[in-house]
Design a protein around this motif. Structure first.
Motif, PDB file in Angstrom:
ATOM      1  N   TYR A 176     -17.763 -21.556 -27.644  1.00 51.37           N
ATOM      2  CA  TYR A 176     -17.750 -20.631 -28.776  1.00 51.37           C
ATOM      3  C   TYR A 176     -16.868 -21.148 -29.908  1.00 51.37           C
ATOM      4  O   TYR A 176     -17.224 -21.048 -31.090  1.00 51.37           O
ATOM      5  N   ILE A 177     -15.747 -21.731 -29.549  1.00 54.53           N
ATOM      6  CA  ILE A 177     -14.849 -22.275 -30.585  1.00 54.53           C
ATOM      7  C   ILE A 177     -15.470 -23.490 -31.255  1.00 54.53           C
ATOM      8  O   ILE A 177     -15.431 -23.640 -32.476  1.00 54.53           O
ATOM      9  N   GLN A 178     -16.068 -24.359 -30.457  1.00 56.93           N
ATOM     10  CA  GLN A 178     -16.637 -25.585 -31.019  1.00 56.93           C
ATOM     11  C   GLN A 178     -17.903 -25.327 -31.827  1.00 56.93           C
ATOM     12  O   GLN A 178     -18.250 -26.100 -32.709  1.00 56.93           O
ATOM     13  N   SER A 179     -18.609 -24.237 -31.527  1.00 57.41           N
ATOM     14  CA  SER A 179     -19.842 -23.949 -32.274  1.00 57.41           C
ATOM     15  C   SER A 179     -19.566 -23.524 -33.705  1.00 57.41           C
ATOM     16  O   SER A 179     -20.453 -23.618 -34.557  1.00 57.41           O
ATOM     17  N   GLU A 180     -18.362 -23.021 -33.978  1.00 58.14           N
ATOM     18  CA  GLU A 180     -17.910 -22.685 -35.328  1.00 58.14           C
ATOM     19  C   GLU A 180     -18.701 -21.558 -35.978  1.00 58.14           C
ATOM     20  O   GLU A 180     -18.758 -21.438 -37.181  1.00 58.14           O
ATOM     21  N   PHE A 181     -19.373 -20.732 -35.147  1.00 55.07           N
ATOM     22  CA  PHE A 181     -20.015 -19.536 -35.673  1.00 55.07           C
ATOM     23  C   PHE A 181     -19.209 -18.324 -35.194  1.00 55.07           C
ATOM     24  O   PHE A 181     -19.663 -17.520 -34.391  1.00 55.07           O
ATOM     25  N   HIS A 182     -17.992 -18.200 -35.711  1.00 54.84           N
ATOM     26  CA  HIS A 182     -17.054 -17.243 -35.150  1.00 54.84           C
ATOM     27  C   HIS A 182     -17.377 -15.806 -35.533  1.00 54.84           C
ATOM     28  O   HIS A 182     -16.776 -14.889 -34.990  1.00 54.84           O
ATOM     29  N   GLU A 183     -18.289 -15.597 -36.455  1.00 55.89           N
ATOM     30  CA  GLU A 183     -18.656 -14.239 -36.828  1.00 55.89           C
ATOM     31  C   GLU A 183     -19.846 -13.732 -36.026  1.00 55.89           C
ATOM     32  O   GLU A 183     -20.319 -12.624 -36.252  1.00 55.89           O
TER      33      GLU A 183
END
Length: 1215
Positions: free
Chosen positions: A480-487
């Protein structure tokens, strides 16, 4: 190596084989069926088969991709030269007829076994009669009214029979049974396929090998499948493919029997001489010989059908035919891998992955899924996987979501069942799809991600000794952190919910990781809290996030309750601990404060122990409000306070007491600082503390009635003093405006619920007037935040205290407050200066702040929606909408939906006044243009706006008669009005050019009336002026835009209509000649069938190219849409992913005029047409280049937006 040589030889032989050279077709065109001179028994099985069986017994030989024995091709096909029966024919009892079989198939209610058994009885009495019945059934299934008579059957070749049937085909309808819309299609197709299956199954032990029935039937189907008539081609191809499937299954059964018998023979032969049973050996040897002979017969028929039908029709023009071929190929590969599972057949699946039609690609992917599911096939698929893996990876972005879903499932099979699997770089194509808007695709990608993460856990779990769920959560957090779609955490959770629901519901593992001191890093803690809140929402509400379609039924409250109670039981004692640990982190606290919204809050009263945790939670919330000034945290606290204070819960009084005490403390603190601020003796710290305290109060007042704290006058004094001293503190003044406005809003709510005394109402109205005056002054300040907040609050309060809000309560009429003229003017100026302006947007473009630009646009849209509300609900006159309407065209991309909705609502309020407002908007723009440049003659921008506004009047011309008449009269009066101070005589005459854009909506009587009105207004000398003439012409014709539309439609017709279907001029002749010519006109015989390029199917917006009208070089296959690449060079050696260029082919040139002799020659050529491809027709292979996705740089999946959609302002505004 021998194995590789055999594969390459088979590929080379198959690709070098001419498309028109099937072993049936080679003889069907040159051999005539003749009766033998001397009657005799049917010919025996030919001894040539035994010579061929030796080669068939080799395991490396495949009958389908390999070229048949030359000795077999030299002899005529058994199915082509049907000999007449020498047995007496019983004409008195014909048995079942073709009509009976057709009716049974159409109804779908009769058992196919019964129908086939009756036909077999007929065939056994006379095989010619039985075959003729079957042929007529096939013809009838094609939708043809023609009948094959016994004379035609005995004397004519297949080509002549097909040509005769083509002339008798029904030309009135393009439908035939296999394309009839409605439930009939599904029932007929299923019954027809079932009939073909039962027929082969019933004949598997005898009639399949009689050298007459199936060879003759396949020869006819091969000829029909090559017809130009789509009905013949479609129906015969489907039947041929289904019969081929049955033959493949029979061949597999024979192969199993042959292996079993061979083992028995070897075991018996391995015994000692005195123990052998010679009779048993001879019996087994005879059985082996018979099975070998039967297998050779089946292989011969399958080989002929594959080359005569499939190789041609897998690239047919009709997608349904291509899909049927690929579907059956997948069945052959699974049921008979011995004969079909090789590179020679797999290449057709690889090429069809590039098909332009999604149903064909979908069938291809389904076929590959069936192969990759079988682990024993994986070894034979290695070469195919290496060559087409890149194409399969690119198809995860297919423009059809259903295809993309199945491709992801296919790649999961490849990942799980192959040794090499997919590399991390290749998996990276699939991972982002968990955030896709399409729920099916997201769930498929979630399943892929889950399997991948579980594989990593199995490898690492033994080293660290953690539980599976904790390990899974840590790996998921890293992803989740590496995907950078935090919203978009809610979309990730929703994608994984069906496969990882148990892990995502492990609340104990989550809270343990969060509460332990050395468990996670700072960023990982935030990610876990976000995912935990998303999982709680999913478990409690059981609905997908916003923007993702609902794939299944919403769970009932009864089904939701167990998860809700489980969440509540676990988190009630732990939530205060989590809030205490993360109380200093605004982001984490704002997420944790959402947790009680998913609780079953009634459980707080279930035991005294839980009430203790309620007190702890309320205390933590109050401490958080005292610590933080972040708006997100304060709004989450206010939302929670509003929920707890609901009268639905028995503990609401305790929550009310806690938050009242909190507001008391904040108010007391504010009063401490406020006196110094008002006197001007406060330092920076005091101002800062006052601003933060006021911000907390402003947010909390949105959840609680705070009129009892009497902060309105303090806020008003603060605002006036700061504006007088020009010390514009942004935080302080914005919070003061909010507090004052919320006081007035709660006061109006209280007045509606319990009407106060008249003196109290007058005092409230005075407060409203005072607030509007201060807010009006704020609109001219050079502070964007203060200015925007004042405008937004003004729109809300003017609507709340409007006349419409007091209709139900006459006692509240005293509270009605209408905006003054100066306020109206100030709000209109705000609209022009800060909403319909590009100044700030240009500055943002220079700085490159894309996110700031989106935020600014959303704020402007909210302000415009607020202003439009005032117009729609009567707070402002309709004429105030001119400041909005005149920007409809220029700002259409930003505000077009809001302005259009306002325009529609204004027509419902007062159609005539709305039309006059539209005209007034154009007049204002025209006058502004003359002020800027009196000599300007270019009115294109205003005319473009007039076109857009004219289209808003709809298509019901009778309904808009009065509004349009009023608009035109106002426009004509404006064009010839008396000149005012400083104006030239008749300087507005050019406005008639703009007004003419509305003329096409007028009815004929209104046109005459307007023409007369024009003459009364227009001086006689002005009738010859160009604008006047243009306007008069627009009133004379039916539609000023009609010529352009007609011209445009002609252009479209010329591009989109195929050459073969255009109307042509024919010479005079006989009636039959003209009829045949018209049939030829509407048929596809002379149609130059283009071969479309095998383009990428990645989701994108391709540029449309106009259809080429150039004559092509050569004519292609009938109905061909896919060209077959060279297999040896393009598949077996150095193959890379490719795309195909379409090769140009020559189209028949049709002259629109010609002599009578030319027309007769054309008709005579049609009379001789056999509708079967000639052997000398050359096929052009498509050139295959290195394939690259055209949209590699684009994202093919859609990320759901967490922001409000463009229509959300309208939903909140107008509904």
């Amino acid at each position: 190596m021998p194995a590789e040589d055999s594969v390459e030889d088979s590929l080379e032989e198959l690709d070098d084989f001419s498309d028109s050279g099937s072993d049936f077709e080679a003889t069907v065109k040159s051999t005539k069926r003749t009766k033998p001179a001397v009657p005799g028994p049917p010919p025996p099985k030919r001894p040539r088969r035994k010579a061929a069986l030796t080669a068939m017994s080799s395991p490396s030989t495949s009958p389908i991709p390999a070229s048949p024995d030359p000795s077999l091709l030299q002899q005529p096909s058994r199915g082509t030269n049907r000999q007449a029966s020498h047995r007496p024919v019983n004409e008195e009892d014909p048995g079942i007829s073709a009509v009976d079989i057709y009716d049974a198939v159409c109804s779908g209610k009769t058992a196919m076994v019964t129908v086939v058994d009756e036909w077999l009885d007929c065939y056994k009495r006379s095989r010619e009669t039985g075959l003729l019945v079957l042929i007529n059934f096939i013809v009838r299934s094609c939708g043809c009214k023609g009948v094959v008579s016994r004379e035609m059957f005995d004397s004519m070749q297949n080509a002549q029979i097909i040509g005769t049937l083509t002339k008798e085909f029904n030309e009135e309808s393009v439908n035939y049974p296999l394309c009839t819309p409605g439930p009939l299609l599904k029932r007929f197709k299923a019954s027809l396929c079932e009939f073909a299956r039962v027929l082969v199954h019933s004949c598997r032990n005898s009639l399949v090998y009689d050298e007459y029935l199936f060879p003759s039937l396949m020869a006819l189907l091969t000829g029909l499948s090559d017809s130009q008539v789509r009905a013949f081609r479609h129906t015969s191809t489907l039947l041929a493919m289904k019969l081929m499937t049955g033959l493949a299954k029979v061949a597999m059964i024979v192969s199993v029997q042959l292996q079993t018998t061979q083992r028995q023979y070897d075991m018996e032969n391995s015994k000692e001489a005195h123990d052998r049973a010679s009779d048993r050996l001879e019996e087994l040897q005879a059985t082996i010989s018979e099975l070998l002979e039967n297998r050779a017969e089946l292989v011969s028929m399958m080989n002929g059908t594959f080359r005569g039908v499939f190789v041609h029709r897998y690239r047919d023009l009709l997608p349904e035919i291509r899909a049927a071929c690929i579907e059956e190929l997948g069945v052959w590969l699974r049921t008979n891998p011995e004969d079909f599972l090789n590179d020679g057949c797999l290449k057709y699946l690889g090429w069809t992955l590039y098909d332009k039609q999604s149903p064909v690609r979908l069938q291809c992917v389904h076929a590959l899924q069936g192969l990759y599911q079988e682990k024993e096939f994986i070894g034979r698929l290695e070469f195919f996987t290496s060559r087409f893996k890149e194409r399969m990876l690119s198809m995860v972005l297919d423009k059809n979501p259903d295809v993309a879903v199945e491709v992801v499932n296919l790649l999961l099979l490849i990942q799980m069942n192959t040794e090499e699997g997919l590399s991390e770089e290749e998996c990276a194509h699939i991972y982002p799809l968990v955030y896709a808007a399409h729920r099916g695709l997201a769930c498929a990608a979630g399943s892929f991600l889950y399997k991948k993460l579980k594989c990593v856990i199995v490898e690492d779990n033994q080293e660290n000794g953690k539980s599976d769920n904790a390990e899974f959560l840590q790996i998921l957090i890293s992803f989740y952190i590496q995907s950078e779609f935090h919203e978009h955490g809610a979309y990730l959770v929703d994608s994984l919910w069906s496969v990882a629901g148990s892990e995502l519901r492990d609340w104990e593992a989550m809270t343990t990781l969060l509460l332990q001191d050395s468990g996670l890093m700072y960023e990982e803690e935030g990610a876990l809290i976000d995912l935990m809140m998303c999982a709680m929402r999913q478990a409690a509400q059981a609905t997908p996030p916003v923007g993702r379609t609902q794939g299944k039924k919403i769970l009932s409250k009864k089904a939701k309750r167990p998860d809700t109670r489980r969440i509540t039981t676990h988190f009630i004692p732990l939530l205060p601990q989590l809030l205490a640990k993360y109380s200093a982190d605004a982001v984490k606290v704002s997420l944790l404060l959402k947790a009680p919204l998913y609780f079953d809050l009634q459980m707080y009263n279930s035991s005294p122990r839980l009430e203790k945790y309620l007190d702890l939670l309320l205390s933590q919330i109050c401490d958080i409000v005292a610590k933080h000034t972040d708006v997100t945290v304060l709004e989450a606290s206010a939302h929670l306070a509003s929920t707890f204070r609901s009268d639905y819960y028995t503990f609401s009084s305790r929550a009310h007491l806690a938050f009242s005490q909190l507001l008391d403390g904040l108010t007391e603190s504010l009063n401490t600082y406020l006196s110094d601020v008002l006197q001007g003796t406060a330092d920076d710290d005091d101002v800062y503390n006052a601003a933060n305290t006021l911000k907390r109060i402003a947010v909390l007042r949105s959840a609680k009635d705070s009129t009892g704290w009497r902060l309105f006058y303090s806020c008003m004094e603060l605002l006036k003093s700061r504006m007088e001293s020009r010390e514009l503190d942004k935080e302080l003044m914005v919070s003061a405006l909010k507090c004052a406005a919320l006081h007035l809003m709660w006061a109006k709510v209280n007045a509606v619920n319990a009407t106060p005394a008249e003196a109290e109402l007058k005092r409230l109205k005075k407060e409203v007037r005072s607030f509007c005056s201060v807010s009006q002054t704020c609109l001219s300040l050079n502070q964007p935040d203060i200015r925007d907040q004042a405008f937004e609050l003004l729109c809300d309060l003017l609507l709340l205290y409007s006349a419409n809000s007091a209709r139900s309560e006459t006692a509240l009429n005293v509270l009605i407050h209408l905006p003054s003229d100066s306020l109206r003017s100030e709000m209109a100026s705000f609209l022009m200066d800060f909403i319909f302006s590009d100044t700030e947007e240009t500055e943002l473009n220079v700085e490159g702040e894309e996110e700031m630009k989106i935020t600014l646009l959303q704020k402007r849209r909210n302000h415009l929606a607020g202003y439009c509300k005032l117009v729609i609900y009567g707070v402002l006159d309709l004429t105030a909408a001119t400041d909005v309407f005149k920007h409809y065209s220029k700002f259409f991309s930003d505000y077009g939906d809001i302005i259009k909705e306002t325009l529609s609502r204004s027509k419902l309020i007062n159609p005539v006044q709305s039309a006059k407002t539209v005209c007034l908007s154009l007049q204002q723009l025209y006058s502004e243009m003359l002020l800027e440049d009196p000599s300007r003659q270019d009115h294109s921008e205003i005319r473009e706006l007039a076109k857009r506004l004219a289209m808003s009047f709809g298509i019901n011309l009778h309904r808009v008669r009065k509004p349009l008449m009023a608009l035109h009269m106002d426009g004509v009066s404006f064009a010839f009005r008396e000149p005012q101070d400083g104006e030239k005589q008749h300087q507005n005459v050019a406005f008639l050019e703009i007004l003419s854009e509305f003329s096409f909506k007028l009815l004929q009587p209104d046109r005459a009336q307007l023409a007369a009105f024009l003459k009364t207004k227009c001086p006689s000398a002005a009738l010859s002026w160009r604008p006047v003439k243009m306007y008069q012409r627009s009133l004379e014709t039916r539609s000023s835009s009609k010529p352009r539309e007609q011209e445009g439609s002609d252009a479209v017709s010329s591009h989109e209509t195929p050459v073969a279907k255009r109307k042509r001029t024919t010479a005079q002749g006989s009636v039959s000649s003209s009829v045949r010519g018209s049939w030829l006109d509407s048929s596809s015989i002379n149609g130059g069938l283009h071969t479309p390029a095998l383009t990428s199917t990645v989701q994108k917006q391709p540029a449309r190219q106009p259809a080429s009208r150039k004559p092509q070089d050569t004519e292609s296959d009938v109905g061909s849409v896919l060209n077959e690449p060279e297999s040896e060079d393009e598949f077996s050696s150095g193959y890379q992913m490719r795309k195909v260029k379409a090769t140009q082919r020559r189209q028949p040139v049709s002259h629109q005029t010609g002599s009578t002799s030319n027309q007769q020659d054309l008709n005579s050529n049609f009379d001789l047409l056999s509708l079967i491809e000639e052997n000398n027709e050359e096929r052009e292979e498509a050139e295959i280049e290195d394939y690259r996705s055209d949209s590699d740089s684009e994202s093919g999946y859609t990320l759901p937006s967490t922001r409000h959609s463009l229509a959300s302002a309208l939903d909140e505004l107008f509904e």
